[in-house]
Every structure is written in structure tokens, then in C-alpha cells.
Write a protein that holds these residues in place. Structure first.
Motif, PDB file in Angstrom:
ATOM      1  N   VAL A   1     -18.772 -29.636 130.331  1.00  0.00           N
ATOM      2  CA  VAL A   1     -19.718 -30.290 130.056  1.00  0.00           C
ATOM      3  C   VAL A   1     -20.048 -31.660 130.283  1.00  0.00           C
ATOM      4  O   VAL A   1     -19.201 -32.237 129.980  1.00  0.00           O
ATOM      5  CB  VAL A   1     -19.912 -29.943 128.472  1.00  0.00           C
ATOM      6  CG1 VAL A   1     -21.523 -30.394 128.132  1.00  0.00           C
ATOM      7  CG2 VAL A   1     -19.786 -28.557 128.218  1.00  0.00           C
ATOM      8  N   GLU A   2     -21.206 -31.750 131.047  1.00  0.00           N
ATOM      9  CA  GLU A   2     -21.409 -33.231 131.324  1.00  0.00           C
ATOM     10  C   GLU A   2     -22.580 -33.749 130.817  1.00  0.00           C
ATOM     11  O   GLU A   2     -23.490 -33.120 130.064  1.00  0.00           O
ATOM     12  CB  GLU A   2     -21.737 -33.226 132.985  1.00  0.00           C
ATOM     13  CG  GLU A   2     -20.817 -32.599 133.910  1.00  0.00           C
ATOM     14  CD  GLU A   2     -21.520 -31.803 135.228  1.00  0.00           C
ATOM     15  OE1 GLU A   2     -20.919 -31.530 136.064  1.00  0.00           O
ATOM     16  OE2 GLU A   2     -22.691 -31.937 135.085  1.00  0.00           O
ATOM     17  N   SER A   3     -22.473 -35.007 130.690  1.00  0.00           N
ATOM     18  CA  SER A   3     -23.716 -35.900 130.046  1.00  0.00           C
ATOM     19  C   SER A   3     -23.702 -37.232 130.691  1.00  0.00           C
ATOM     20  O   SER A   3     -22.779 -37.765 131.545  1.00  0.00           O
ATOM     21  CB  SER A   3     -23.368 -35.946 128.602  1.00  0.00           C
ATOM     22  OG  SER A   3     -22.167 -36.589 128.342  1.00  0.00           O
ATOM     23  N   GLY A   4     -24.966 -37.786 130.459  1.00  0.00           N
ATOM     24  CA  GLY A   4     -25.077 -39.285 130.848  1.00  0.00           C
ATOM     25  C   GLY A   4     -25.804 -39.550 131.903  1.00  0.00           C
ATOM     26  O   GLY A   4     -26.264 -40.652 132.295  1.00  0.00           O
TER      27      GLY A   4
ATOM     28  N   CYS B   1     -19.178 -32.581 137.917  1.00  0.00           N
ATOM     29  CA  CYS B   1     -18.033 -32.797 137.686  1.00  0.00           C
ATOM     30  C   CYS B   1     -17.141 -31.582 137.977  1.00  0.00           C
ATOM     31  O   CYS B   1     -17.493 -30.496 137.989  1.00  0.00           O
ATOM     32  CB  CYS B   1     -17.785 -32.863 136.004  1.00  0.00           C
ATOM     33  SG  CYS B   1     -16.326 -32.752 135.269  1.00  0.00           S
ATOM     34  N   ASN B   2     -16.157 -31.946 138.478  1.00  0.00           N
ATOM     35  CA  ASN B   2     -15.097 -30.551 138.893  1.00  0.00           C
ATOM     36  C   ASN B   2     -13.752 -31.071 138.462  1.00  0.00           C
ATOM     37  O   ASN B   2     -13.239 -32.270 138.298  1.00  0.00           O
ATOM     38  CB  ASN B   2     -15.062 -30.690 140.432  1.00  0.00           C
ATOM     39  CG  ASN B   2     -13.961 -29.831 141.168  1.00  0.00           C
ATOM     40  OD1 ASN B   2     -12.846 -30.504 141.443  1.00  0.00           O
ATOM     41  ND2 ASN B   2     -14.313 -28.833 141.437  1.00  0.00           N
ATOM     42  N   ALA B   3     -13.101 -29.975 138.092  1.00  0.00           N
ATOM     43  CA  ALA B   3     -11.528 -30.226 137.711  1.00  0.00           C
ATOM     44  C   ALA B   3     -10.842 -29.089 138.275  1.00  0.00           C
ATOM     45  O   ALA B   3     -10.949 -27.768 138.066  1.00  0.00           O
ATOM     46  CB  ALA B   3     -11.512 -30.172 136.008  1.00  0.00           C
ATOM     47  N   ASP B   4      -9.334 -29.283 138.238  1.00  0.00           N
ATOM     48  CA  ASP B   4      -8.467 -28.462 139.097  1.00  0.00           C
ATOM     49  C   ASP B   4      -7.701 -27.892 137.729  1.00  0.00           C
ATOM     50  O   ASP B   4      -6.897 -28.868 136.970  1.00  0.00           O
ATOM     51  CB  ASP B   4      -7.432 -28.844 139.953  1.00  0.00           C
ATOM     52  CG  ASP B   4      -6.367 -28.015 140.348  1.00  0.00           C
ATOM     53  OD1 ASP B   4      -5.709 -28.473 141.171  1.00  0.00           O
ATOM     54  OD2 ASP B   4      -6.431 -26.764 140.245  1.00  0.00           O
TER      55      ASP B   4
ATOM     56  N   GLY C   1     -18.841 -28.416 136.497  1.00  0.00           N
ATOM     57  CA  GLY C   1     -19.751 -28.384 135.207  1.00  0.00           C
ATOM     58  C   GLY C   1     -21.350 -28.020 135.982  1.00  0.00           C
ATOM     59  O   GLY C   1     -21.491 -27.668 136.821  1.00  0.00           O
ATOM     60  N   GLN C   2     -22.372 -28.164 135.019  1.00  0.00           N
ATOM     61  CA  GLN C   2     -23.526 -27.674 135.245  1.00  0.00           C
ATOM     62  C   GLN C   2     -24.330 -28.650 135.989  1.00  0.00           C
ATOM     63  O   GLN C   2     -25.446 -28.245 136.602  1.00  0.00           O
ATOM     64  CB  GLN C   2     -24.286 -27.351 134.011  1.00  0.00           C
ATOM     65  CG  GLN C   2     -24.841 -28.613 133.048  1.00  0.00           C
ATOM     66  CD  GLN C   2     -23.866 -29.521 132.389  1.00  0.00           C
ATOM     67  OE1 GLN C   2     -22.798 -29.075 132.527  1.00  0.00           O
ATOM     68  NE2 GLN C   2     -24.319 -30.420 131.660  1.00  0.00           N
ATOM     69  N   GLY C   3     -23.934 -29.758 136.238  1.00  0.00           N
ATOM     70  CA  GLY C   3     -24.624 -30.782 136.814  1.00  0.00           C
ATOM     71  C   GLY C   3     -25.546 -31.834 135.970  1.00  0.00           C
ATOM     72  O   GLY C   3     -26.124 -31.229 135.307  1.00  0.00           O
TER      73      GLY C   3
END
Length: 119
Positions: free
Chosen positions: A5-8, A95-98, A110-112
């Protein structure tokens, strides 16, 4: 079920700053590399910055010296501090995570969040 989850994001004038954050939630997972990508209208998604679990970083040439990626492994979060923003930084940031979740390792997105740099 792991989620990012992204924010900012938001609207900022040229020369301004924004700080993006991304938090991973769920249970029974471990995170390897994390990073931020962006996609401007009509363009392909591009890698902006990455950070390994040990803190090694990599940046897109055009953001070096202006953007800083950081992470908090205890909180499963990654941040992107963006300074001296330019109109060409306008894009949706992802956001991307392995992540290894319950024995399966793959990339999560993430959703962007929209970043608009305009006067």
C-alpha cells in the motif's frame, strides 16, 4: 495474502519535494529487494530506484542526487524522498517488492500513486 500500500503522492511545484511511502502487510512473508518504478502517460514503466535488504541502492541516472530510497526492515516499509522535482518526474509511481510468502517467491506491486509536478 501480501499487499503493498502506497501513500504520499500529490501535486507539487517544480523544485518542490514529496515523500512516497509503501508498506507491506500480511503474514508469513520475507522481503528481499524493494523498489520504485514510474510510468508517465504514453511511456513505458521505468525503474526509478531499488534497495536491497542490506541497504544497497541503485538509481535511474536522471534522479541521482535528487531522490533517495530508504527502507525500514522492521516495519516492512520503503520510502522515496524526492527533492528538486521537475515536470518530467510527473508519473504514476509504483512500489515493487520481491517477496517470499509461504514458500512462493515473486514480485508484488502496489496500486500506484500519482505524482504531478507543475506550476
Amino acid at each position: 495474502q501480501v499487499q503493498l500500500v502506497e501513500s504520499g503522492g500529490g501535486l507539487v511545484q517544480p523544485g518542490g519535494s514529496l515523500r512516497l511511502s509503501c508498506a507491506a502487510s500480511g503474514s508469513g512473508f520475507s522481503i528481499y529487494d524493494m523498489g520504485w518504478y514510474r510510468q508517465a502517460p504514453g511511456k513505458q514503466r521505468e525503474l526509478v530506484a531499488t534497495i536491497t535488504s542490506r541497504g544497497s541502492t541503485h538509481y535511474l541516472d536522471s534522479v541521482k542526487g535528487r531522490f533517495t530510497i530508504s527502507r525500514d526492515n522492521a516495519k516492512n516499509t520503503v520510502h522515496l524522498q524526492m527533492n528538486n522535482l521537475k515536470p518530467e518526474d510527473t508519473a504514476v509511481y509504483y512500489c515493487n517488492a520481491d517477496i517470499n510468502s509461504l514458500g512462493t517467491r515473486r514480485g508484488y506491486w502496489g496500486q500506484g500513486t500519482q505524482v504531478t509536478v507543475s506550476s
